[in-house]
Design a protein around this motif. Structure first.
Motif, PDB file in Angstrom:
ATOM      1  N   MET A  27       0.851  -1.187   0.000  1.00 25.79           N
ATOM      2  CA  MET A  27       0.000   0.000   0.000  1.00 25.79           C
ATOM      3  C   MET A  27       0.886   1.236   0.000  1.00 25.79           C
ATOM      4  SD  MET A  27      -3.070   1.234   2.560  1.00 25.79           S
ATOM      5  CE  MET A  27      -4.300   0.255   1.690  1.00 25.79           C
ATOM      6  N   ASP A  31      -1.907   6.296  -0.683  1.00 22.26           N
ATOM      7  CA  ASP A  31      -3.246   5.719  -0.560  1.00 22.26           C
ATOM      8  C   ASP A  31      -3.738   5.675   0.883  1.00 22.26           C
ATOM      9  OD1 ASP A  31      -3.020   5.326  -3.241  1.00 22.26           O
ATOM     10  OD2 ASP A  31      -2.807   3.141  -3.154  1.00 22.26           O
ATOM     11  N   ILE A  32      -2.900   6.075   1.823  1.00 21.57           N
ATOM     12  CA  ILE A  32      -3.254   5.955   3.238  1.00 21.57           C
ATOM     13  C   ILE A  32      -3.905   7.247   3.717  1.00 21.57           C
ATOM     14  CG2 ILE A  32      -2.343   5.591   5.564  1.00 21.57           C
ATOM     15  CD1 ILE A  32      -0.103   3.944   4.295  1.00 21.57           C
ATOM     16  N   GLY A  35      -8.330   7.318   9.552  1.00 19.38           N
ATOM     17  CA  GLY A  35      -9.515   6.501   9.768  1.00 19.38           C
ATOM     18  C   GLY A  35      -9.365   5.071   9.298  1.00 19.38           C
ATOM     19  N   MET A  36      -8.362   4.798   8.446  1.00 19.49           N
ATOM     20  CA  MET A  36      -8.140   3.421   8.010  1.00 19.49           C
ATOM     21  C   MET A  36      -7.747   2.550   9.203  1.00 19.49           C
ATOM     22  SD  MET A  36      -6.109   3.590   4.362  1.00 19.49           S
ATOM     23  CE  MET A  36      -7.013   3.735   2.828  1.00 19.49           C
ATOM     24  N   ARG A  37      -8.189   1.306   9.165  1.00 17.79           N
ATOM     25  CA  ARG A  37      -7.867   0.361  10.227  1.00 17.79           C
ATOM     26  C   ARG A  37      -7.135  -0.840   9.646  1.00 17.79           C
ATOM     27  NH1 ARG A  37     -10.649   1.454  14.979  1.00 17.79           N
ATOM     28  NH2 ARG A  37     -12.247   3.087  14.775  1.00 17.79           N
ATOM     29  N   GLY A  38      -6.315  -1.452  10.472  1.00 15.97           N
ATOM     30  CA  GLY A  38      -5.570  -2.612  10.013  1.00 15.97           C
ATOM     31  C   GLY A  38      -5.057  -3.421  11.180  1.00 15.97           C
ATOM     32  N   GLU A  55      -5.115   1.914  14.086  1.00 16.06           N
ATOM     33  CA  GLU A  55      -5.946   2.890  13.380  1.00 16.06           C
ATOM     34  C   GLU A  55      -5.053   4.031  12.914  1.00 16.06           C
ATOM     35  OE1 GLU A  55      -9.675   6.033  14.053  1.00 16.06           O
ATOM     36  OE2 GLU A  55      -9.051   4.668  15.671  1.00 16.06           O
ATOM     37  N   VAL A  56      -5.171   4.395  11.639  1.00 13.16           N
ATOM     38  CA  VAL A  56      -4.372   5.489  11.085  1.00 13.16           C
ATOM     39  C   VAL A  56      -4.954   6.818  11.547  1.00 13.16           C
ATOM     40  CG1 VAL A  56      -3.605   6.642   8.984  1.00 13.16           C
ATOM     41  CG2 VAL A  56      -3.697   4.139   9.070  1.00 13.16           C
ATOM     42  N   ILE A  95      -3.015  -3.005   5.988  1.00 13.23           N
ATOM     43  CA  ILE A  95      -4.304  -2.332   5.865  1.00 13.23           C
ATOM     44  C   ILE A  95      -5.015  -2.929   4.654  1.00 13.23           C
ATOM     45  CG2 ILE A  95      -5.478  -0.135   5.464  1.00 13.23           C
ATOM     46  CD1 ILE A  95      -3.091   1.252   6.792  1.00 13.23           C
ATOM     47  N   ASN A  96      -6.182  -3.486   4.898  1.00 13.87           N
ATOM     48  CA  ASN A  96      -6.938  -4.157   3.834  1.00 13.87           C
ATOM     49  C   ASN A  96      -6.093  -5.227   3.138  1.00 13.87           C
ATOM     50  OD1 ASN A  96      -9.145  -2.458   4.350  1.00 13.87           O
ATOM     51  ND2 ASN A  96      -8.408  -0.917   2.895  1.00 13.87           N
ATOM     52  N   ALA A 100       1.563  -1.852   4.586  1.00 15.98           N
ATOM     53  CA  ALA A 100       1.663  -0.391   4.541  1.00 15.98           C
ATOM     54  C   ALA A 100       2.994   0.121   5.078  1.00 15.98           C
ATOM     55  CB  ALA A 100       0.516   0.233   5.336  1.00 15.98           C
TER      56      ALA A 100
END
Length: 555
Positions: A27, A31-32, A35-38, A55-56, A95-96, A100
């Motif tokens: 990633m 693209d980061i 709110g993104m979680r991983g 959590e980002v 992440i997803n 990352a």
């Protein structure tokens, strides 16, 4: 047929398992978004890889200086570890399902659940040896686990490592448990500078493993040395210990499984397989007063800058372990360094000496060893490969020291080329006076007349030697240009230097010497080297003091 299909399927499965680490999708930092979680992977006990949530919170930085990703960690693993712990550095973050970056412990947060990530793109650049950027993550004083060191040995080691931005702790190090699992993202990994009876290294986490055994780890520099040659080790985590300043992992550094070849701002890189070149070191220490002997057999990385400090630390620690006391005494110290120079060919530095100190004898005796190691590894003439270092130290709690009281020549007069007898009276420490007779051969070219001689102990100029050594370290200009033109000149000066237990007779500087070198007045350097006519007799005790005598030379 079914059996063949099964075997083929098994081979395909094994190959796909081996490639999964390298083929994981990435990633890009672009693209980061917040709110993104991983999830992240790490080991906090044994060699079991566990996951924790992230959590980002945001991305900072720019293309020129690089980006960093701020995250908050949570979950049972974080609760048990006491937060983001030292040793989690390099823990891969997904992440997803896409890699990352890696945890890069180093920024100080009041809440240990927060940390920055190093983007995976920056870490992959390590495999192409990029131009280094300044690190934002690793603070000075990277903690190293010192296994096999005494308490005083750890303190001394920390003093020697401070100029390199490192500090040592006596927690962890070598141990009987080591992982048997292959390295994969999230595995604990060790990076060490020394292995054997004494071990010195740090723990981190693997971020990425390539198809050919290349790895990325840490997410921040170890020492930021650029091109490197450290041991890559298996590791076994004993626990993650909460701490007021920061939690940290404690574990065992196991077998060597490869070499760390890059140490830069974004992390470390290396390859599983062959280990780095090493310098074998053997230290034997005997406490004569107690009849105890200890030895240390280690292998140190072949690093030109670190090697002298490592030799110093290993020798001191073995002395501290054997003496088991703080104090003074007398030490008989000898060492031999074997190697090969690119120009000089085979090289041998061999040195013996005696030392006395009322206190802190362990810190005094390694000066010449460190100086010899520094000359060989950091000289300006040629590269030297060191094959081995052997050190032998015999300690005693007595003061084996004597001071020169007087000296007298038996012969009333002598001709050039004659040998005269000089009776030297000495006062040993708390013992009756003794007289030792030494011989001195008058130079054949000596002129007729009075010949002043200086009779001195080898330790009588030790203060000048220490002063010159300190001045060199501080960059103070020498009074006279050094006449040593090759590495062999420096090696010769080490091998032939006066010993503290030498009784020395020499022509007084500038007083009727038959050679031009003595007339030129070289300052302290000439005083230390003496004239070509200097003659030495080695005693079994340290000789201090000086006196002058005069010989009548007749034709």
């Amino acid at each position: 047929m079914k059996k063949q299909i099964f075997i083929l399927s098994l081979i395909i499965w094994c190959l796909s398992s081996a490639l999964v680490c390298a083929n994981v999708p990435l990633m890009p930092v672009e693209d980061i978004v917040p709110g993104m979680r991983g999830i992240a992977k790490t080991v906090i006990e044994g060699d079991t890889i566990e996951e924790f949530n992230i959590e980002v919170l945001g991305v900072i930085g720019n293309d020129a200086m690089g980006h960093n990703i701020l995250i908050k960690a949570s979950g049972d693993v974080i609760d048990r570890s006491g937060g983001i712990a030292q040793g989690m550095s390099g823990s891969p973050v997904y992440i997803n399902g896409r890699l990352a970056g890696a945890v890069a412990f180093g920024k100080a947060f009041t809440d240990p659940k927060y940390c920055f990530l190093t983007p995976i793109g920056r870490m992959l650049d390590l495999l192409n040896e990029p131009a280094p950027r300044p690190s934002e993550f690793l603070p000075k004083n990277t903690p190293l686990m010192a296994g096999g060191f005494t308490e005083s040995g750890v303190r001394y080691l920390s003093e020697k490592l401070e100029p390199f931005g490192l500090k040592a702790t006596g927690v962890g190090g070598s141990g009987s448990f080591s992982s048997t699992q292959p390295l994969q993202p999230g595995s604990a990994v060790g990076v060490s500078l020394m292995r054997g009876d004494i071990q010195l290294g740090a723990l981190g986490t693997v971020t990425w493993v390539g198809d050919d055994g290349e790895i990325l780890a840490f997410g921040h520099p170890f020492m930021q040395r650029g091109d490197s040659c450290y041991f890559m080790n298996k590791a076994w985590i004993l626990a993650s210990l909460p701490n007021l300043e920061s939690a940290y992992k404690v574990g065992n550094i196991g077998e060597t499984i490869g070499t760390i070849t890059q140490d830069r701002s974004a992390g470390i890189a290396g390859k599983i397989g062959q280990g780095p070149p090493v310098v074998p070191v053997y230290v034997s220490v005997t406490d004569g007063a107690r009849g105890i002997n200890n030895s240390s057999r280690v292998e140190v990385i072949d690093d030109e800058v670190l090697l002298p400090a490592m030799l110093d630390a290993v020798a001191y620690n073995t002395v501290a372990k054997t003496m088991d006391r703080e104090g003074g005494g007398t030490a008989r110290f000898s060492f031999r360094i074997d190697g090969r120079g690119d120009v000089s060919g085979p090289i041998n530095v061999q040195r013996e000496n005696m030392y006395y100190a009322a206190a802190g004898i362990g810190k005094l005796i390694n000066q010449e060893l460190v100086e010899a190691g520094t000359i060989l590894t950091q000289n300006k003439f040629e590269k030297v490969d060191i094959y081995g270092v052997n050190i032998n130290i015999v300690l005693d709690d007595k003061a084996e020291v004597a001071e020169i009281i007087s000296a007298a020549v038996r012969e009333k007069e002598a001709a050039p080329g004659d040998t005269v007898h000089i009776d030297v009276q000495l006062q040993p420490y708390r013992a009756p006076k003794v007289t030792k007779t030494v011989l001195f051969k008058i130079p054949k070219e000596q002129r007729e007349g009075k010949l002043p001689l200086t009779v001195r102990g080898g330790s009588s100029l030790a203060w000048i030697q220490n002063l010159l050594r300190k001045q060199r370290e501080e960059g103070v200009p020498a009074q006279q240009k050094d006449n040593r033109k090759t590495l062999n000149d420096f090696i010769k000066s080490i091998n032939e230097a006066d010993q503290n237990n030498d009784l020395i007779v020499d022509i007084a500087a500038g007083q009727g010497a038959p050679n031009a070198a003595m007339q030129s007045g070289g300052g302290f350097a000439s005083m230390l080297e003496g004239s070509p006519m200097k003659q030495k007799t080695t005693m079994n005790f340290i000789v201090d003091g000086t006196t002058d005598i005069v010989i009548d030379v007749v034709k």
